[in-house]
Write a protein that holds these residues in place. Structure first.
Motif, mmCIF file in Angstrom:
data_model
loop_
_atom_site.group_PDB
_atom_site.id
_atom_site.type_symbol
_atom_site.label_atom_id
_atom_site.label_comp_id
_atom_site.label_asym_id
_atom_site.label_seq_id
_atom_site.Cartn_x
_atom_site.Cartn_y
_atom_site.Cartn_z
ATOM 1 N N LEU A 119 0.831 -1.202 0.000
ATOM 2 C CA LEU A 119 0.000 0.000 0.000
ATOM 3 C C LEU A 119 0.868 1.257 0.000
ATOM 4 O O LEU A 119 0.635 2.191 -0.781
ATOM 5 C CB LEU A 119 -0.932 0.007 1.215
ATOM 6 N N ILE A 120 1.873 1.295 0.843
ATOM 7 C CA ILE A 120 2.778 2.449 0.905
ATOM 8 C C ILE A 120 3.524 2.601 -0.416
ATOM 9 O O ILE A 120 3.643 3.718 -0.957
ATOM 10 C CB ILE A 120 3.762 2.305 2.083
ATOM 11 N N LEU A 121 4.045 1.511 -0.957
ATOM 12 C CA LEU A 121 4.794 1.568 -2.217
ATOM 13 C C LEU A 121 3.913 2.027 -3.373
ATOM 14 O O LEU A 121 4.310 2.897 -4.156
ATOM 15 C CB LEU A 121 5.414 0.203 -2.531
ATOM 16 N N SER A 122 2.715 1.472 -3.477
ATOM 17 C CA SER A 122 1.826 1.879 -4.575
ATOM 18 C C SER A 122 1.380 3.328 -4.408
ATOM 19 O O SER A 122 1.239 4.060 -5.395
ATOM 20 C CB SER A 122 0.630 0.950 -4.682
ATOM 21 N N SER A 123 1.171 3.784 -3.177
ATOM 22 C CA SER A 123 0.815 5.186 -2.946
ATOM 23 C C SER A 123 1.954 6.110 -3.359
ATOM 24 O O SER A 123 1.729 7.154 -3.980
ATOM 25 C CB SER A 123 0.478 5.422 -1.477
ATOM 26 N N PHE A 124 3.186 5.731 -3.029
ATOM 27 C CA PHE A 124 4.346 6.527 -3.419
ATOM 28 C C PHE A 124 4.456 6.621 -4.940
ATOM 29 O O PHE A 124 4.665 7.707 -5.490
ATOM 30 C CB PHE A 124 5.623 5.919 -2.840
ATOM 31 N N ILE A 125 4.303 5.503 -5.627
ATOM 32 C CA ILE A 125 4.403 5.499 -7.092
ATOM 33 C C ILE A 125 3.298 6.358 -7.698
ATOM 34 O O ILE A 125 3.539 7.123 -8.640
ATOM 35 C CB ILE A 125 4.368 4.057 -7.628
ATOM 36 N N PHE A 126 2.089 6.268 -7.163
ATOM 37 C CA PHE A 126 0.983 7.062 -7.687
ATOM 38 C C PHE A 126 1.225 8.553 -7.493
ATOM 39 O O PHE A 126 1.022 9.355 -8.413
ATOM 40 C CB PHE A 126 -0.327 6.641 -7.015
ATOM 41 N N ILE A 127 1.679 8.961 -6.313
ATOM 42 C CA ILE A 127 1.940 10.380 -6.040
ATOM 43 C C ILE A 127 3.099 10.885 -6.904
ATOM 44 O O ILE A 127 3.046 11.994 -7.441
ATOM 45 C CB ILE A 127 2.192 10.608 -4.545
ATOM 46 N N ALA A 128 4.131 10.052 -7.070
ATOM 47 C CA ALA A 128 5.256 10.442 -7.939
ATOM 48 C C ALA A 128 4.780 10.622 -9.372
ATOM 49 O O ALA A 128 5.179 11.575 -10.055
ATOM 50 C CB ALA A 128 6.362 9.401 -7.860
ATOM 51 N N TYR A 129 3.905 9.723 -9.842
ATOM 52 C CA TYR A 129 3.375 9.859 -11.192
ATOM 53 C C TYR A 129 2.559 11.144 -11.327
ATOM 54 O O TYR A 129 2.661 11.844 -12.330
ATOM 55 C CB TYR A 129 2.517 8.653 -11.590
ATOM 56 N N LEU A 130 1.741 11.460 -10.324
ATOM 57 C CA LEU A 130 0.953 12.694 -10.396
ATOM 58 C C LEU A 130 1.846 13.927 -10.473
ATOM 59 O O LEU A 130 1.554 14.867 -11.227
ATOM 60 C CB LEU A 130 0.012 12.797 -9.195
ATOM 61 N N LEU A 131 2.940 13.937 -9.709
ATOM 62 C CA LEU A 131 3.876 15.062 -9.780
ATOM 63 C C LEU A 131 4.479 15.191 -11.178
ATOM 64 O O LEU A 131 4.585 16.296 -11.723
ATOM 65 C CB LEU A 131 4.966 14.906 -8.731
ATOM 66 N N VAL A 132 4.854 14.071 -11.757
ATOM 67 C CA VAL A 132 5.414 14.080 -13.122
ATOM 68 C C VAL A 132 4.349 14.552 -14.108
ATOM 69 O O VAL A 132 4.626 15.361 -15.004
ATOM 70 C CB VAL A 132 5.956 12.687 -13.492
ATOM 71 N N LEU A 133 3.133 14.062 -13.957
ATOM 72 C CA LEU A 133 2.045 14.444 -14.856
ATOM 73 C C LEU A 133 1.783 15.952 -14.797
ATOM 74 O O LEU A 133 1.660 16.609 -15.835
ATOM 75 C CB LEU A 133 0.776 13.684 -14.488
ATOM 76 N N PHE A 134 1.730 16.519 -13.591
ATOM 77 C CA PHE A 134 1.495 17.955 -13.470
ATOM 78 C C PHE A 134 2.657 18.749 -14.067
ATOM 79 O O PHE A 134 2.447 19.807 -14.670
ATOM 80 C CB PHE A 134 1.275 18.355 -12.020
ATOM 81 N N GLN A 135 3.867 18.275 -13.907
ATOM 82 C CA GLN A 135 5.030 18.948 -14.494
ATOM 83 C C GLN A 135 4.943 18.923 -16.025
ATOM 84 O O GLN A 135 5.231 19.926 -16.689
ATOM 85 C CB GLN A 135 6.323 18.264 -14.027
ATOM 86 N N ILE A 136 4.539 17.796 -16.576
ATOM 87 C CA ILE A 136 4.425 17.682 -18.034
ATOM 88 C C ILE A 136 3.322 18.588 -18.563
ATOM 89 O O ILE A 136 3.513 19.301 -19.556
ATOM 90 C CB ILE A 136 4.184 16.211 -18.446
ATOM 91 N N VAL A 137 2.166 18.590 -17.918
ATOM 92 C CA VAL A 137 1.058 19.438 -18.381
ATOM 93 C C VAL A 137 1.445 20.916 -18.274
ATOM 94 O O VAL A 137 1.175 21.705 -19.188
ATOM 95 C CB VAL A 137 -0.234 19.121 -17.594
ATOM 96 N N GLY A 138 2.097 21.292 -17.196
ATOM 97 C CA GLY A 138 2.566 22.670 -17.067
ATOM 98 C C GLY A 138 3.564 23.038 -18.154
ATOM 99 O O GLY A 138 3.520 24.135 -18.703
ATOM 100 N N ASP A 139 4.452 22.103 -18.473
ATOM 101 C CA ASP A 139 5.429 22.361 -19.523
ATOM 102 C C ASP A 139 4.755 22.458 -20.887
ATOM 103 O O ASP A 139 5.167 23.266 -21.721
ATOM 104 C CB ASP A 139 6.496 21.268 -19.543
ATOM 105 N N LEU A 140 3.730 21.643 -21.122
ATOM 106 C CA LEU A 140 3.016 21.731 -22.395
ATOM 107 C C LEU A 140 2.423 23.123 -22.599
ATOM 108 O O LEU A 140 2.516 23.695 -23.688
ATOM 109 C CB LEU A 140 1.895 20.684 -22.446
ATOM 110 N N PHE A 141 1.825 23.670 -21.561
ATOM 111 C CA PHE A 141 1.219 24.992 -21.700
ATOM 112 C C PHE A 141 2.250 26.108 -21.716
ATOM 113 O O PHE A 141 1.988 27.194 -22.215
ATOM 114 C CB PHE A 141 0.182 25.225 -20.599
ATOM 115 N N ARG A 142 3.430 25.865 -21.179
ATOM 116 C CA ARG A 142 4.506 26.854 -21.165
ATOM 117 C C ARG A 142 5.271 26.875 -22.489
ATOM 118 O O ARG A 142 5.919 27.859 -22.826
ATOM 119 C CB ARG A 142 5.464 26.529 -20.015
#
Length: 125
Positions: free
Chosen positions: A10-33
């Motif tokens: 549970l802890i490992l999957s939560s960490f991977i999910f949160i890390a993916y969300l951070l990467v996703l937000f960075q990518i979307v922000g970069d797309l608009f920038r």
């Protein structure tokens, strides 16, 4: 959660999910920038991020990683420059600048020696 390993996964999957969300937000922000990429390509990247998220994110980072870093650095430098300009504007002039302006007014005859002394004392206070 019946045992330690369930909790661990549970802890490992939560960490991977949160890390993916951070990467996703960075990518979307970069797309608009990104001003070099057209709107159609941006839309395709967004569609790819919706339907094949991990694969598309990996491809985007590999293909645009250097550009992402450059755009992020440029944005940070612009923000720093804007902040410094705002602080200089709000802070006003230094005492040396105020005295120089008062001296220029005195030399032009716009003020007399007493007014110059008052302005100088005010600037030094």
């Amino acid at each position: 959660m019946s045992n330690f390993w369930d909790f661990f996964w549970l802890i490992l999957s939560s960490f991977i999910f949160i890390a993916y969300l951070l990467v996703l937000f960075q990518i979307v922000g970069d797309l608009f920038r990104n001003t070099e990429m057209g709107g159609g390509f941006k839309a395709l990247w967004i569609i790819g991020l919706v339907f094949l998220p991990m694969f598309t994110a990996l491809i985007y980072i590999v293909s645009n990683g250097a550009g992402m870093a450059r755009r992020q650095r440029d944005a940070m430098q612009r923000a720093k420059s804007d902040t410094e300009d705002y602080i200089r504007q709000v802070a006003g002039k230094s005492s040396v600048e105020q005295i120089c302006e008062a001296k220029a007014l005195l030399d032009n005859g716009a003020i007399n020696a007493d007014e110059y002394a008052q302005l100088k004392a005010k600037a030094l206070a």
